[in-house]
Design a protein around this motif. Structure first.
Motif, short mmCIF file in Angstrom:
data_model
loop_
_atom_site.label_atom_id
_atom_site.label_comp_id
_atom_site.label_asym_id
_atom_site.label_seq_id
_atom_site.Cartn_x
_atom_site.Cartn_y
_atom_site.Cartn_z
N LEU A 106 29.77 -6.56 -7.68
CA LEU A 106 30.41 -5.25 -7.56
C LEU A 106 31.83 -5.32 -8.12
CD1 LEU A 106 30.33 -2.31 -6.54
CD2 LEU A 106 31.36 -3.15 -4.42
N SER A 141 30.92 -8.84 -2.20
CA SER A 141 30.46 -7.57 -1.68
C SER A 141 28.95 -7.47 -1.58
CB SER A 141 30.97 -6.42 -2.54
OG SER A 141 30.47 -5.22 -2.01
N THR A 142 28.54 -6.99 -0.43
CA THR A 142 27.12 -6.79 -0.15
C THR A 142 26.48 -5.83 -1.15
OG1 THR A 142 27.81 -5.09 1.40
CG2 THR A 142 27.28 -7.25 2.31
N VAL A 143 27.30 -4.98 -1.79
CA VAL A 143 26.77 -4.04 -2.78
C VAL A 143 26.28 -4.80 -4.02
CG1 VAL A 143 27.31 -1.95 -4.11
CG2 VAL A 143 28.36 -2.30 -1.89
#
Ligand SMILES: C/C(=C\C(=O)O)CCOP(=O)(O)O
Length: 134
Positions: A27, A62-64
């Motif tokens: 991300l 980031s988990t995104v």
């Protein structure tokens, strides 16, 4: 040269290596539409992940990032396969939902490989093959 590895996401792919010694947070670092690295602070700035065997130490946040990997796949801009020294859940989930072969457990010396070396990732057979490195 053949290297044992550990399967994270199954499949098999062969293509030119793109190597970085820096972890990747997908991300904000990678344009999800083109596969280009757009973060000027990253070692791969200006390079494209599209059609490459991406070799990097692992993810970093980031988990995104899992969804960015999925977007890359949907747009035809994804790496053909990925190789980590140690995978973490964000890159692992991204690879699995995107059906991109991903392995880890290779020696850190693989990060010294030259860009463009032709690499086969056989995740199902838990083997990485580097052509011309014997
Ligand atoms: C950046 C986030 C959401 C969004 O873009 O819509 C939050 C992600 O949280 P992390 O702590 O970066 O995983």
């Amino acid at each position: 040269m053949e290297i044992r590895c550990h399967r994270i996401s199954g499949g098999r792919a062969r293509g030119p290596a793109l190597v970085t010694k820096e972890p990747i947070s997908f991300l904000g670092t990678v344009d999800p539409e083109t596969g280009e690295v757009v973060d000027p602070r990253h070692q791969l700035f200006g390079r494209s992940l599209r059609g490459k065997v991406l070799i990097f130490p692992g993810g970093k946040g980031s988990t995104v990032g899992s969804y960015v990997i999925y977007q890359l796949k949907k747009r035809g801009a994804a790496p053909l396969a990925m190789i980590n020294i140690k995978s973490e859940p964000i890159v692992a989930v991204g690879a699995i939902i995107s059906a991109i072969p991903l392995v880890d457990g290779v020696p850190a010396s693989l990060l010294d490989l030259k860009d463009g070396a032709v690499v086969t990732v056989d995740a199902d057979g838990e083997m990485v093959r580097v052509e011309g490195a014997d």
